[in-house]
Design an enzyme around this catalytic site. Sequence first.
Site, short mmCIF file in Angstrom:
data_model
loop_
_atom_site.label_atom_id
_atom_site.label_comp_id
_atom_site.label_asym_id
_atom_site.label_seq_id
_atom_site.Cartn_x
_atom_site.Cartn_y
_atom_site.Cartn_z
N ASN A 1 -9.62 7.49 77.62
CA ASN A 1 -8.62 7.53 76.54
C ASN A 1 -8.94 6.42 75.53
OD1 ASN A 1 -5.02 6.87 76.48
ND2 ASN A 1 -6.19 8.26 75.22
N TYR B 1 0.10 6.38 63.20
CA TYR B 1 0.35 5.79 64.52
C TYR B 1 0.76 4.34 64.38
CZ TYR B 1 -0.95 3.86 69.11
OH TYR B 1 -0.95 3.22 70.31
N GLU C 1 6.31 3.18 70.63
CA GLU C 1 4.99 3.66 70.18
C GLU C 1 5.25 5.00 69.49
OE1 GLU C 1 2.26 4.95 73.28
OE2 GLU C 1 0.54 4.20 72.13
N TYR D 1 4.15 8.35 66.77
CA TYR D 1 3.07 9.20 66.27
C TYR D 1 3.65 10.18 65.26
CZ TYR D 1 0.30 8.21 70.60
OH TYR D 1 -0.41 7.64 71.62
N GLU E 1 -6.98 9.63 68.16
CA GLU E 1 -6.86 9.38 69.60
C GLU E 1 -7.55 10.50 70.35
OE1 GLU E 1 -3.04 8.32 71.24
OE2 GLU E 1 -3.72 8.68 73.29
C1 LIG Z 1 -5.23 11.52 79.57
O1 LIG Z 1 -5.60 12.61 80.33
C2 LIG Z 1 -5.41 12.42 81.71
C3 LIG Z 1 -6.01 13.58 82.44
O2 LIG Z 1 -5.89 14.76 81.72
C4 LIG Z 1 -3.92 12.22 81.97
O3 LIG Z 1 -3.69 12.00 83.33
C5 LIG Z 1 -3.42 11.04 81.17
O4 LIG Z 1 -2.02 10.90 81.31
C6 LIG Z 1 -3.77 11.22 79.73
N1 LIG Z 1 -3.42 10.02 79.00
C7 LIG Z 1 -2.63 10.04 77.95
C8 LIG Z 1 -2.44 8.75 77.27
O5 LIG Z 1 -2.09 11.07 77.56
#
Ligand SMILES: *[C@@H]1O[C@H](CO)[C@@H](O)[C@H](O)[C@H]1NC(C)=O
Length: 219
Positions: free
Chosen positions: A70, A103, A112, A114, A206
């Site tokens: 991420n 953002y 936070e 968006y 993002e």
């Molecule tokens: C990013 O993706 C993962 C797996 O799909 C998930 O578990 C996680 O919560 C996501 N992170 C965000 C910030 O959405």
Amino acid sequence: MPTLPLIILLILLSILPTNATPPRPITTPKNPPKPRATWYNTFWTDTAASVKYTNGAEGAYSVTWNGTGNFVGGKGWNPGSTTKLISWTGTFAPQGYAYLTIYGWTTNPLIEYYIIENYHPSHEPAAPPEGEVVGNLTSDGSFYSVRTKMRVNKPSIVGTATFRQIFSVREVVRSEGVVTVGNHFAAWKEVGLKTGTHNYMVVATEGNNSSGKADIVVH
Ligand SMILES: *[C@@H]1O[C@H](CO)[C@@H](O)[C@H](O)[C@H]1NC(C)=O
Ligand SMILES: *[C@@H]1O[C@H](CO)[C@@H](O)[C@H](O)[C@H]1NC(C)=O
Ligand SMILES: *[C@@H]1O[C@H](CO)[C@@H](O)[C@H](O)[C@H]1NC(C)=O
Ligand SMILES: *[C@@H]1O[C@H](CO)[C@@H](O)[C@H](O)[C@H]1NC(C)=O
């Protein structure tokens, strides 16, 4: 003896206005342009993704990414402001979970937020049951759905914390335009979503477990 073309030239010169104006005095403009606010850029990654964030001149940045992790990076101002009209141009080309979004963060309360302008259809931001739909607004040529969700013990601008996320999700997605930020803060307030003191406010990209490329210029 003058040649025919020379005669024509002489006739033309005699009938053309001379337009002789005296040299202009050098003056300073009455309202010299104000210097731009300093650009602020932010880049965060959980390091699981492979991300190349390149900070360009003025409001420009570009990012290419892939991998499972991420990241969020973008360019704008610190502090942000609800009176901003944010204008930007660019291209946004993700494969998989990614957002192009206004953002930022507020403190007291820690929020936070968006204003999602574009996203890859494989992951609609904060769609139920992941998030809760609490309102809507129409602004800058589109309907936006207002959503919220809580983040528990997650990274934030003040370290690991529990905080609310607020989303406006644009229906007619786009990769450039103008966002009237105040319309969103007003709509959030109307449905009881409080925001606090402005921290940064950027035009961000993002990505999460995806790949892609974005080239953005904030104006
Ligand atoms: C990013 O993706 C993962 C797996 O799909 C998930 O578990 C996680 O919560 C996501 N992170 C965000 C910030 O959405
Ligand atoms: C993406 O993956 C390739 C290998 O498949 C790698 O060479 C590249 O550096 C990665 N990262 C970015 C930011 O493109
Ligand atoms: C938008 O919000 C209004 C007021 O809460 C609600 O009545 C309406 O159903 C909502 N529209 C959509 C499409 O969600
Ligand atoms: C990451 O994305 C891939 C391909 O889109 C998917 O198969 C995989 O389940 C995702 N990983 C997680 C942890 O969600």
